[in-house]
Design an enzyme around this catalytic site. Structure first.
Site, PDB file in Angstrom:
ATOM      1  NE  ARG A  77      -3.657  -0.080   2.525  1.00  0.00           N
ATOM      2  CZ  ARG A  77      -4.108  -0.461   3.828  1.00  0.00           C
ATOM      3  NH1 ARG A  77      -4.071  -0.040   4.631  1.00  0.00           N
ATOM      4  NH2 ARG A  77      -4.638  -2.062   3.684  1.00  0.00           N
ATOM      5  NE  ARG A 146      -2.699   2.120   9.077  1.00  0.00           N
ATOM      6  CZ  ARG A 146      -3.645   0.933   9.727  1.00  0.00           C
ATOM      7  NH1 ARG A 146      -3.946   1.305   8.669  1.00  0.00           N
ATOM      8  NH2 ARG A 146      -3.002  -0.231  10.506  1.00  0.00           N
ATOM      9  CE  LYS A 230      -7.073   0.579  11.838  1.00  0.00           C
ATOM     10  NZ  LYS A 230      -7.883  -0.645  10.754  1.00  0.00           N
ATOM     11  CE  LYS A 232      -7.828   4.207   9.117  1.00  0.00           C
ATOM     12  NZ  LYS A 232      -9.068   3.431   8.404  1.00  0.00           N
ATOM     13  CB  CYS A 453     -13.102  -3.772   1.516  1.00  0.00           C
ATOM     14  SG  CYS A 453     -14.236  -5.527   1.679  1.00  0.00           S
ATOM     15  CB  CYS A 459      -9.113  -9.543   2.505  1.00  0.00           C
ATOM     16  SG  CYS A 459      -8.852  -8.331   4.624  1.00  0.00           S
ATOM     17  CB  CYS A 498     -15.040  -8.315   7.779  1.00  0.00           C
ATOM     18  SG  CYS A 498     -13.232  -7.000   8.077  1.00  0.00           S
ATOM     19  CB  CYS A 502     -11.527  -1.211   4.519  1.00  0.00           C
ATOM     20  SG  CYS A 502     -10.742  -2.395   5.591  1.00  0.00           S
TER      21      CYS A 502
END
Length: 637
Positions: A77, A146, A230, A232, A453, A459, A498, A502
Site C-alpha cells: 500500500r 496512516r 492505527k 487516521k 473493499c 484479505c 467483514c 474499510c
C-alpha cells in the site's frame, strides 16, 4: 510533564503486539533478518512489523489446496498525502502491477494505491522501485499515522484547497516515522533523494516542554511503542466532505480570514468505524468538534492529540485501542483538558461551519488557472484491463503521453489534472476507445456512489465477498427499484466483507457488512453526505433473500417519503420500528399482475424471535430454516 510509557493498568498485561514493537529495534526485526531468507512467507511476528513498512502478508484463498502450503502473496500500500500521485510514480506502479503483481492497481478509500499478488522474493525490488520514484509505503499500515487525506479537487484559484493540500503534506511529514529501518531494509541503507524537509515541520517535531516528544530518541513522537493502534487524519475545507471527515481520528478544517488567508483550523477528533460482530463494546463512532487552533500552533496541537492517544490509549485490548474509545470513555471535556496539558495552554472555541456536502468531482472541470481536470469513475477502485474495458492501458497511455499528475479520491476514483484545453479531445478519444466513460451522466448512479473493499480472496479478515459481489447486488437493486416504480432513484451503497469497515459502510444509506458466508449485516439510515452514522437493521441477510428483504422497504420509501428526501434520510426519519411494521404487513408485488409471487405466512412474535435467533446461530436465512422445519414436520406426519 514528560510521558515515557502507557499508564500502568492494574493486573492487565500489554497485548502481544506491544512486545513485538518493543523488541523490533524501531521496526527493524525480525523483518530485516527474514527478508534475506529463501522462504515464501514471514513468521507471524515479522508479519506484524512488516505492516509498518506498508505491506500485509496474505494468501489467495481461491488457490488453497488441502495438504499444500498456502498461496502466500503480499499486498503493498502506498502513502500519498492528499491522494497526490506524480506521473513518474504512477507509471512505476503500473509497471510493478504487471511485473510482480496481479496486473491490476487498486485505488483505496484513503487516497492511496494497493498492489496485490506480490511474492516475497519480489517484495524488496517492488518497494525499492516505489521509493526511487518519489513514492513511499512507510506507515501506510501499522500502529501509527496512516495516509493523510485531503479534498482531491485540484482547484488552483481556491486558496482554501491549496492550504488543505499543503497541510495534509505537512501533517504527514510531521508524523512520519523517523526510524532508519525503512531505508536500511528496502534500499540497503541508502536514503532516497527527496524534497527538502519543511524546516517549520522539522522544528515542530523536535519542539517539547509539555511531554509530547521523547528526547534523544530515534522516534521523538512515537517512542518505542508507537501508537496503540492505527491513527487516521485528514485536512479539508469548510463544506467539502469528499473525505468522510467524521470517520477520522483527527480532522483539521481550514479556516481563512476575510482576505482569504489562512488563519487556523477547526479540529474534530474521535471518529472511527472498525468494530466486531457480537461484541457490543466495539462500535462505529463519528468524530466530535474539539476546538479551534491558530495556524502557528497547529503542529503543537496535532502532537498534543497524538501524545494523548499514545500515552492513554488502551494497549491491552487492541479492539479497544483507537482514539474513539478513549474519547468515548473520558468524554470530550476531559479529553480536551488532557490535550491542553500537552499543548501547554487552553485551546480556543470551535468556530461555526457551513453544512457539509459530498462531491466526487467526476467529469471535466476547470481548475481555475486555464487548465482542466478530469474525474474518472473507477468501479470499486480496480484499475484493470478486461475485455473491451481497458482502463489500465488508457491511463498509462495518457500519463505517458501528457505527463499528467493524478489525485486519488476518498471514493476510490481518480482525477487527472493540469490538462491543457487543447489536449481534451485527444484524451477523451483515448478513454472512449478503451471503453471508459467520462460523462458522469452516463455512469450508473448506484455504482457511482458505491464502495466496496477487496475482501475475498486475498484479505485474511474477510468473512464473505465484497468487491466481487457488489456489482451483482447493484444490478439486483436496480431491477427491484424499477419494479417498485423508483427507476431513477440512487443512494449511497457500501459493502465490506467483514465488520472492520474499510469501505466505510456504517456511513452509507444502505450498508452491507459481511457476517457469515454469503450473508451480510444490513445498515440503514446514513446520509447522502456522510454526516450521520447508519444503524444495524438486521444482523444476517442471506444473499438469496435480498429482494424479499428490500422490496417492502423500497415500497414504504416510495409511499411515505417527503419531497426530495433521500433513502437514508427517510430511514432515519421514520425509524426502524415503522419500517419493520410496514415490512411485516407487506404483500409482495408482481409485475403487471403476473409472475411468481413469494408466498408469505405469519408467525407470532415470540416464535419469530426464537426463529431469528436460531437462523443467526446456524448462519441460515429464516426462510430456509422454516422451509427445512416444515418439510421435516410434514414428512413425520
Amino acid at each position: 510533564m514528560v510521558k515515557s510509557a502507557p499508564p500502568p493498568i492494574a493486573s492487565r498485561k500489554p497485548s502481544k503486539v506491544e512486545g513485538l514493537k518493543e523488541r523490533s529495534n524501531f521496526l527493524r526485526e525480525p523483518v530485516a533478518t527474514e527478508i534475506l531468507e529463501d522462504t515464501t512467507h514471514f513468521s507471524e511476528d515479522a508479519v506484524q512489523i512488516l505492516k509498518f513498512h506498508g505491506s500485509y502478508q496474505q494468501d489467495n484463498r481461491d488457490n488453497r489446496v488441502k495438504g499444500q502450503e498456502k498461496d502466500y502473496q503480499f499486498m503493498l500500500r502506498t502513502k500519498n498525502p492528499g491522494g497526490y500521485v506524480p506521473p513518474q510514480l504512477y507509471l512505476v506502479l503500473d509497471r510493478l502491477a504487471d511485473e510482480y503483481g496481479n496486473h491490476t492497481l487498486r485505488a483505496t478509500t484513503r487516497q492511496g494505491f494497493q498492489l496485490h499478488g506480490i511474492l516475497k522474493k519480489n517484495l524488496k525490488a517492488a518497494i525499492a522501485a516505489i521509493i526511487k520514484s518519489m513514492g513511499s509505503t512507510l506507515g501506510a499500515c501499522g500502529d501509527l499515522n496512516r495516509n493523510v487525506m485531503a479534498p482531491p479537487a485540484p482547484f488552483k484559484n481556491k486558496l482554501e484547497y491549496q492550504y488543505a493540500w499543503e497541510y495534509a503534506n505537512n501533517i504527514a511529514e510531521l508524523l512520519t516515522p523517523q526510524t532508519g529501518a525503512y531505508y536500511e531494509i528496502w534500499l540497503d541503507g541508502e536514503k532516497a533523494i527527496s524534497a527538502e524537509e519543511n524546516p517549520e515541520v522539522k522544528a515542530a517535531r523536535q519542539r517539547n516542554g509539555t511531554g509530547t516528544i521523547f528526547h534523544d530518541a530515534e522516534e521523538p513522537i512515537y517512542g518505542t511503542y508507537y501508537m496503540p493502534r492505527k491513527f487516521k487524519a485528514c485536512v479539508t475545507v469548510p463544506g467539502d466532505n469528499s473525505i468522510d471527515l467524521y470517520t477520522q481520528d483527527l480532522t483539521l478544517v481550514v479556516i481563512t480570514n476575510d482576505e482569504g488567508e489562512l488563519a487556523g483550523f477547526d479540529v474534530f477528533a474521535g471518529g472511527g468505524l472498525g468494530r466486531t460482530h457480537n461484541k457490543e463494546e466495539t462500535f462505529a463512532r463519528t468524530a466530535d468538534p474539539i476546538c479551534y487552533v491558530a495556524k502557528e500552533d497547529v503542529y503543537d496541537l496535532v502532537k498534543a492529540i497524538v501524545a494523548t492517544q499514545r500515552d492513554y490509549g488502551d494497549r491491552t485490548d487492541r479492539r479497544h485501542a483507537r482514539l474513539k474509545y478513549l474519547i468515548h470513555d473520558w468524554g470530550v471535556d476531559k479529553f480536551r483538558l488532557v490535550v491542553e496539558e500537552y499543548f501547554g495552554k487552553p485551546v480556543e472555541p470551535f468556530k461555526p461551519l457551513p453544512e457539509w456536502k459530498y462531491r466526487d468531482f467526476l467529469g471535466w472541470n476547470e481548475q481555475g488557472d486555464g487548465k482542466l481536470f478530469l474525474g474518472i469513475s473507477i468501479d470499486n477502485g480496480r484499475i484493470k484491463d478486461e475485455g473491451n474495458f481497458q482502463l489500465k492501458t488508457a491511463l498509462r497511455e495518457i500519463v505517458e503521453q501528457y505527463n499528467l499528475p493524478i489525485r486519488l479520491t476518498g471514493n476510490h476514483d481518480a482525477i487527472l489534472y493540469d490538462i491543457e484545453p487543447d489536449n481534451k479531445q485527444a484524451i477523451e478519444e483515448i478513454l472512449n476507445s478503451r471503453g471508459v466513460v467520462t460523462n458522469p451522466g452516463q455512469i450508473d448512479q448506484l455504482a457511482r456512489y458505491s464502495m466496496a473493499c477487496p475482501a475475498l480472496p486475498t484479505c485474511g479478515l474477510a468473512i464473505t465477498e465484497s468487491e466481487r459481489a457488489i456489482p451483482g447486488f447493484l444490478e439486483r437493486i436496480h431491477t427491484l427499484l424499477d419494479k417498485v416504480g423508483l427507476k431513477n432513484e440512487h443512494f449511497v451503497v457500501r459493502m465490506t466483507g467483514c465488520p472492520n469497515g474499510c469501505a466505510r459502510p456504517y456511513m452509507a444509506e444502505l450498508g452491507f457488512v459481511g457476517s457469515a458466508p454469503e450473508s451480510y449485516q444490513v445498515w440503514l439510515g446514513g446520509s447522502p453526505d456522510q454526516t450521520r452514522l447508519a444503524e444495524a437493521y438486521i444482523d444476517r441477510l442471506h444473499i438469496n433473500d435480498l429482494e424479499t428483504f428490500l422490496e417492502p422497504i423500497f415500497v414504504f420509501f416510495k409511499k411515505s417519503r417527503k419531497k426530495g428526501e433521500s433513502f437514508g434520510d427517510f430511514c432515519n426519519r421514520v425509524g426502524f420500528e415503522a419500517i419493520r411494521e410496514f415490512a411485516n404487513s407487506y404483500k409482495p408485488r408482481t409485475v403487471g399482475g403476473v409472475g411468481k409471487a413469494r408466498h408469505r405466512i405469519t408467525v407470532r412474535d415470540d416464535v419469530y424471535d426464537v426463529l431469528k435467533e436460531a437462523a443467526d446461530r446456524q448462519g441460515k436465512s429464516m426462510t430456509d430454516l422454516v422451509d427445512e422445519a416444515l418439510k421435516l414436520y410434514l414428512k413425520a406426519e
